[in-house]
Scaffold this motif. Structure first.
Motif, mmCIF file in Angstrom:
data_model
loop_
_atom_site.group_PDB
_atom_site.id
_atom_site.type_symbol
_atom_site.label_atom_id
_atom_site.label_comp_id
_atom_site.label_asym_id
_atom_site.label_seq_id
_atom_site.Cartn_x
_atom_site.Cartn_y
_atom_site.Cartn_z
ATOM 1 N N UNK A 109 0.861 -1.184 0.020
ATOM 2 C CA UNK A 109 0.004 -0.064 -0.048
ATOM 3 C C UNK A 109 0.864 1.393 -0.016
ATOM 4 N N UNK A 110 1.887 1.218 1.006
ATOM 5 C CA UNK A 110 2.686 2.594 1.094
ATOM 6 C C UNK A 110 3.479 2.640 -0.454
ATOM 7 N N UNK A 111 4.045 1.504 -0.947
ATOM 8 C CA UNK A 111 4.710 1.493 -2.326
ATOM 9 C C UNK A 111 3.807 2.096 -3.433
ATOM 10 N N UNK A 112 2.561 1.476 -3.331
ATOM 11 C CA UNK A 112 1.775 2.058 -4.500
ATOM 12 C C UNK A 112 1.775 3.336 -4.478
ATOM 13 N N UNK A 113 1.480 3.813 -3.099
ATOM 14 C CA UNK A 113 0.903 5.257 -2.995
ATOM 15 C C UNK A 113 2.164 6.384 -3.136
ATOM 16 N N UNK A 114 3.386 5.695 -3.106
ATOM 17 C CA UNK A 114 4.609 6.624 -3.197
ATOM 18 C C UNK A 114 5.189 6.455 -4.570
ATOM 19 N N UNK A 115 4.704 5.549 -5.356
ATOM 20 C CA UNK A 115 5.302 5.499 -7.011
ATOM 21 C C UNK A 115 6.391 4.236 -7.110
ATOM 22 N N UNK A 388 6.847 11.077 -2.551
ATOM 23 C CA UNK A 388 5.961 10.082 -2.878
ATOM 24 C C UNK A 388 4.843 10.413 -2.767
ATOM 25 N N UNK A 389 4.406 11.642 -2.137
ATOM 26 C CA UNK A 389 3.043 12.172 -1.799
ATOM 27 C C UNK A 389 2.507 12.790 -3.203
ATOM 28 N N UNK A 390 3.205 13.084 -3.914
ATOM 29 C CA UNK A 390 2.876 13.849 -5.208
ATOM 30 C C UNK A 390 2.643 12.885 -6.532
ATOM 31 N N UNK A 391 2.581 11.477 -6.001
ATOM 32 C CA UNK A 391 2.213 10.608 -6.978
ATOM 33 C C UNK A 391 0.703 10.514 -7.235
ATOM 34 N N UNK A 392 0.171 10.848 -8.219
ATOM 35 C CA UNK A 392 -1.351 10.881 -8.464
ATOM 36 C C UNK A 392 -1.983 9.574 -8.852
ATOM 37 N N UNK A 401 -3.849 0.972 -10.253
ATOM 38 C CA UNK A 401 -3.668 0.597 -8.609
ATOM 39 C C UNK A 401 -3.972 1.756 -7.877
ATOM 40 N N UNK A 402 -4.015 2.847 -8.343
ATOM 41 C CA UNK A 402 -3.953 4.174 -7.715
ATOM 42 C C UNK A 402 -4.505 5.178 -8.705
ATOM 43 N N UNK A 403 -5.583 5.765 -8.460
ATOM 44 C CA UNK A 403 -6.111 6.732 -9.622
ATOM 45 C C UNK A 403 -6.368 8.128 -8.788
ATOM 46 N N UNK A 404 -5.725 9.225 -9.219
ATOM 47 C CA UNK A 404 -6.142 10.628 -8.565
ATOM 48 C C UNK A 404 -6.039 10.589 -7.004
ATOM 49 N N UNK A 405 -4.883 9.826 -6.561
ATOM 50 C CA UNK A 405 -4.670 9.839 -5.178
ATOM 51 C C UNK A 405 -5.413 8.726 -4.384
ATOM 52 N N UNK A 406 -6.398 8.069 -4.917
ATOM 53 C CA UNK A 406 -7.128 6.959 -4.312
ATOM 54 C C UNK A 406 -6.845 5.716 -4.769
ATOM 55 N N UNK A 410 -6.773 -2.013 -3.104
ATOM 56 C CA UNK A 410 -6.761 -2.526 -1.835
ATOM 57 C C UNK A 410 -7.735 -1.803 -1.054
ATOM 58 N N UNK A 411 -7.885 -2.266 0.078
ATOM 59 C CA UNK A 411 -8.922 -1.560 1.122
ATOM 60 C C UNK A 411 -7.965 -0.599 2.010
ATOM 61 N N UNK A 412 -7.827 0.305 1.794
ATOM 62 C CA UNK A 412 -6.829 1.279 2.755
ATOM 63 C C UNK A 412 -7.040 1.213 4.051
ATOM 64 N N UNK A 413 -8.283 1.404 4.205
ATOM 65 C CA UNK A 413 -8.689 1.573 5.844
ATOM 66 C C UNK A 413 -8.864 0.306 6.633
ATOM 67 N N UNK A 414 -8.959 -0.667 5.993
ATOM 68 C CA UNK A 414 -9.091 -2.103 6.447
ATOM 69 C C UNK A 414 -7.731 -2.383 6.699
ATOM 70 N N UNK A 415 -6.696 -2.232 5.882
ATOM 71 C CA UNK A 415 -5.330 -2.582 6.256
ATOM 72 C C UNK A 415 -4.506 -1.759 7.151
ATOM 73 N N UNK A 416 -4.954 -0.428 7.225
ATOM 74 C CA UNK A 416 -4.187 0.543 8.224
ATOM 75 C C UNK A 416 -4.797 0.069 9.499
#
Length: 432
Positions: A109-115, A388-392, A401-406, A410-416
């Motif tokens: 999840x972290x890697x997908x979010x940060x590119x 990594x926060x700039x990856x859209x 796997x992620x579009x427009x920062x979403x 994966x179910x992000x909240x469930x994993x967190x």
């Protein structure tokens, strides 16, 4: 009809023949890149307008221990010996399959979010790491970390498990998972065991992932026990080759550098981890000048705290500049190559560049931010100012796997939520 067309983008291809393309187009079909150019006659079910953004190859993290996300912040600001023996090893002994699965999902999840679109992992309970990779949609080269400490019985068991994992998972998840053999290090694996691992890897046509000369302690141990450093020790047993990924490689002589370059060894540089544990400064500029293939990795979250490859790129560049006292060392474009092209070469995957026929592994970075304005040089901005926060948007094998920062895979909240509870349960077991 194509699957996805990305238009109006600044396309950073990382292909010297294509170069950068302003206001370019990338066409994706059946998991591969169909076209890269200034325009296209193709049509697609999905059109992504990347105006004001950079489209570039996804970043490749070539050394990671994904399950260690559960140890993020658990043992900071300690000497390596105490860090390992008093905190990390006792904690790892308490890890379960389920712990590793949740920790690895959190890492993905972290890697997908940060590119990051591909990573190389060496750890334990690797079936659950592979399961997390399969579920997430990311790409990975996975290895079971093997240690024998000179025991023939343990060596047999470790190689058996390593071979089982390699056989069971190589090519799975529609080819997104490849496997490697993972002997831990020359100072934790016997000479005989390392010879057997190399022979098995050659027989199976599988790559090898190993830690090498991360610390001065390893260098001293090898010299005291074998009369030579790890580089010459591994050369002596015909271990080196283009199939080997050597993590860290901090304590190198000029002669060591020459050997690594001569044998085409892939070196994973982990600057943040090396700095945090005060392991030293790897001679990356010298390695690259010698012709060696140097790529980038984060190491695990216990010795880095995050998996942000943008941060790793900036740190790598700055550390070489101050380490050599040369501001021209490791320029932005070169460090981008380490994180993309060189990483793909190290893992043997057809990614790392935006080029027809290659894997559609790419990211869209939103440059319309205060800290990314004005934009004089795209490569410099990505390395020195972006995070990594700039990856859209993140795309792997043609799937978004992620579009427009979403995150969509994966179910992000469930994993967190599960990661928080899992880490609490693990801490209570460690302390009991």
């Amino acid at each position: 009809m194509a699957d996805i067309i990305i238009k109006n983008a600044y396309v950073l291809t990382m292909d010297p023949d294509l170069g950068d393309i302003e206001n370019g187009v990338v066409v994706i079909e059946n998991g591969l890149i169909k076209e890269v150019g200034r325009s296209t006659g193709s049509t697609a079910d999905k059109i992504i307008d990347a105006r004001g953004c950079v489209v570039m190859p996804g970043l490749i993290n070539t050394h990671c221990h994904a399950g260690m996300t559960l140890f993020r912040g658990y043992a900071d600001d300690m000497h390596l010996k105490e860090w390992l023996e008093d905190r990390i090893w006792p904690a790892e002994a308490k890890l379960t399959d389920d712990d590793i699965h949740i920790g690895s999902l959190l890492a993905c999840l972290e890697m997908i979010r940060s590119g990051t679109t591909s990573f190389a992992d060496m750890y334990i309970h690797m079936d659950r790491v592979a399961q997390a990779v399969k579920e997430s949609g990311i790409r990975a080269a996975l290895s079971y970390g093997m240690i024998d400490f000179g025991s023939k019985e343990k060596a047999d068991a470790e190689l058996k498990e390593g071979s089982r994992f390699v056989s069971q998972w190589n090519g799975k998840a529609d080819g997104r998972i490849t496997t490697m053999y993972g002997p831990h290090a020359p100072n934790t694996c016997s000479r005989e065991f390392l010879i057997r691992v190399k022979e098995q890897a050659v027989k199976d046509k599988i790559r090898i992932h190993i830690h090498v000369l991360e610390t001065e302690a390893e260098l001293n141990y090898m010299k005291e026990n074998f009369g030579m450093c790890s580089i010459h020790f591994l050369k002596d047993i015909d271990f080196w080759g283009t199939d080997v990924l050597a993590a860290h490689c901090v304590w190198l002589s000029d002669g060591d550098i020459k050997i690594l370059a001569e044998y085409g060894v892939n070196i994973s540089h982990n600057p943040v981890s090396n700095m945090k544990l005060a392991s030293g400064i790897a001679p990356v500029a010298k390695l690259i000048a010698s012709g060696a293939n140097v790529c980038l990795g984060t190491d695990g979250c216990a010795s880095n705290n995050n998996l942000d490859m943008f941060e790793e790129m900036k740190t790598a560049a700055l550390l070489q500049k101050v380490g050599t006292m040369d501001p021209t060392a490791l320029p932005a474009r070169q460090v981008l190559e380490m994180a993309t092209v060189n990483g793909a070469k190290a893992l043997g995957i057809k990614s790392g560049v935006l080029k027809e026929g290659h894997n559609a592994d790419m990211i869209i970075v939103d440059m319309r931010k205060p800290h990314l304005t004005p934009l004089h040089d795209v490569a410099s901005q990505l390395v020195y100012a972006a995070s990594g926060k700039d990856v859209r948007t993140t795309i792997v094998a043609g799937k978004v796997l992620m579009e427009d920062f979403m995150v969509t895979c994966l179910d992000e909240q469930d994993i967190l939520g599960k990661a928080v509870q899992t880490s609490k349960n693990l801490a209570s077991r460690i302390d009991s």
